[in-house]
Design an enzyme around this catalytic site. Structure first.
Site: not given
Ligand code: DQQ
Length: 577
Positions: A61-63
């Site tokens: 998921n998130d960078p």
């Protein structure tokens, strides 16, 4: 901004749904205790991407913490090393010299200490004076509280920053008695001010009010909460992954996060957990009061501007000192089911890094794929001055349509036939409008655009298109990326008609579109990057060599493809293998 009643009810239901599906722990991702440590038996190649950032398997998921350091780009990201659903979250770490080819290193951060034993969640990197990188991230501590920790490289002379240390004086920020300890996360890149303090933001909420708390520190270790948040807004729920940065009011050059020339504008982006979109405003940062004030005409909240009107969330920017630009990374989640993800053995990609800068109007950002992407362009096909009469489409032959980069400019002879904007649509948002009148319902000027990932006989296709309306003396341009006909598969798929309006001057009667097509991703940029939409789609027929690409028009007004360039896209030599 006043939130319409139906939206408040929807937000409350969504909130209760999130809580009930996460065993009572507020965590924004759905938790599947039984599946989160089931390793992929096999990785399915169908629908894997070629040039979007992806690890070889499992959930992402998130960078996190993107930065440029000693000639190397670093991208960390939320990763489950044990399975294809969210859980066991570590900071995976990849490095690159060109933002195209990536080498996977060992995870930089993984749960190991009381202050992060239940998870190493999102955060950011800051490069301190003397070229010293430091990470701030959210740890889920032994009491399940969200706390803010720091980590430093074990060996700063290693440009790859392979090993990170989490010193024992962590956490550096506790939630405090007045802060909700299960909604307190995702520290930003810090900025330095000439009063000798570093500042950073942490996302939160109090009841239904979204908040970006501001913290100050002289030494990056002892942080004090400012009396007032830098900004907050009622009825917007949890603010995840805030991002706050200056943008130049003239030109494309990016600015370092600590830049303070006095004449720049600021951008505050928040990822709204309730709708899972990234919203931003442009505004002023009042340094004396330490408050951010959105510009008067920059709408704050649900009907504000979004970086992307599709599958794009928890994004983060960084200043690339190598090329003096600001680059945006976003997470494009899947639109298929958890069971599909486990069968595939993977879930999630990062969107193509985009350069962001302020539009000449000063009212919105422009986004464009980084120029390095063009090094992957292979065979080119060109079409020019091709008329598209009502109901016609033309095939763009000769490129690998499942793995392509397409740029097209449409010329509109006249706007006279633009449909009247029905006043009853004023209450619909762009997505609902697109769902209602899509690409198949004939219009006046438009719908026209591209049919991407299309099967030969158009049983499946993802249209990316414009439709122009007349609203009093103005024209409204709707841009859609519609997944509703993208696949013959019916079970467990989310097939939204993603859409946004494009604030564009039509005096030259031209509209441009660029789409990056990558097997299960269609990432599109309307009018030079004014409106962007990323769709995740799962064709059954339009796969590999059986995918086709068309330009189409379903409006009564003839439109002309003034010029179209399409390129087959190569795979980067190295993608985390
Ligand atoms: N994902 C992280 C959180 C963040 C959320 C956990 C956003 O830190 O708030 O994986 O997708």
């Amino acid at each position: 901004m006043e939130v319409p009643k139906f939206l408040s009810i929807f937000m409350l239901i969504a909130y209760l749904w999130v809580i009930s599906n996460n065993n009572g722990v507020e965590a924004s991702h759905k938790i599947y205790p039984k599946f989160q440590s089931l390793a992929a038996v096999k990785v399915k190649q169908l629908h894997r991407t070629a040039f979007h950032f992806q690890p070889p398997k499992h959930w992402i998921n998130d960078p996190n913490g993107p930065m440029y350091y000693k000639g190397i780009y670093h991208l960390f990201y939320q990763y489950n090393p044990k399975g294809a659903v969210w859980g066991n979250i570590v900071w995976a770490h990849s490095v690159s010299k060109d933002l195209i080819n990536w080498e996977a290193l060992e995870p930089a951060l993984y749960p190991s200490k009381p202050f992060d034993i239940n998870g190493c969640w999102s955060g950011s990197a800051t490069v301190l004076p003397g070229n010293k990188p430091i990470i701030l991230y959210t740890g889920i501590d032994y009491k399940e509280r969200q706390v803010q920790n720091y980590a430093v490289p074990a060996n700063p002379s290693d440009p790859y920053l392979r090993k990170w240390i989490k010193p024992n004086n962590n956490p550096v920020v506790f939630p405090g008695p007045d802060v909700n300890a299960s909604a307190f996360r995702d520290p930003t890149t810090a900025w330095w001010s000439n009063d000798g303090h570093w500042r950073m933001l942490v996302g939160s909420r109090r009841k239904h009010r979204g908040i970006a708390y501001l913290y100050r520190s002289r030494d990056f270790m002892k942080w004090t909460k400012a009396k007032y948040p830098i900004h907050s807004l009622a009825n917007t729920g949890m603010w995840e992954c805030p991002d706050f940065y200056p943008v130049s009011i003239s030109g494309k050059n990016g600015l370092d996060t600590s830049f303070a020339g006095g004449n720049e504008k600021f951008v505050l982006k928040v990822s709204l957990d309730l709708t899972r979109y990234d919203y931003y405003t442009t505004g002023t940062y009042n340094r004396d009061k330490d408050r951010y004030v959105p510009d008067k005409d920059s709408v704050d909240g649900w009907s504000g501007l979004r970086y992307d009107y599709g599958n794009f969330y928890a994004s983060k920017t960084f200043f690339d000192s190598r090329k003096n630009r600001r680059i945006l990374w976003g997470w494009a989640n899947e639109s298929d089911s958890t069971f599909d993800d486990m069968a595939k053995g993977w879930a999630g990609v990062q969107t193509i890094p985009r350069e962001v800068w302020l539009d000449g109007s000063g009212k919105q950002l422009l986004q464009w794929p980084i120029e390095e992407l063009e090094t992957l362009r292979g065979k080119n096909v060109h079409i020019s001055n091709q008329e598209l009469k009502k109901g016609h489409h033309v095939e763009v032959k000769g490129v690998t349509a499942a793995q392509a980069d397409v740029e097209v400019t449409f010329k509109l002879p006249s706007l006279d036939k633009a449909e009247k904007f029905d006043p009853s649509w004023k209450n619909l948002d762009a997505e609902h409008l697109c769902g209602k009148i899509g690409s198949k319902v004939q219009g006046g000027v438009g719908p026209f655009g591209l049919l991407t990932l299309a099967s030969k006989n158009l049983e499946e296709f993802t249209p990316v298109f414009f439709r122009i309306f007349k609203d009093g003396h103005k024209h409204l341009v709707l841009m859609c990326s519609d997944a509703s006909s993208s696949t013959l598969k019916t079970e467990g798929l989310y097939k939204p008609s993603f859409a946004g309006f494009v604030n564009v001057d039509l005096s030259d009667k031209k509209l441009s579109l660029r789409s990056l097509i990558d097997h299960s991703v269609v990432e599109s940029f309307g009018a030079g990057g004014k409106t962007c939409i990323t769709s995740r789609v799962y064709p059954t027929l339009a796969v590999f060599d059986d995918a086709h690409l068309y330009a189409f028009n379903n409006g009564t007004e003839t439109v002309t493809v003034e010029k179209l360039n399409a390129w087959s896209m190569k795979k980067p030599a190295k993608m985390n293998s």
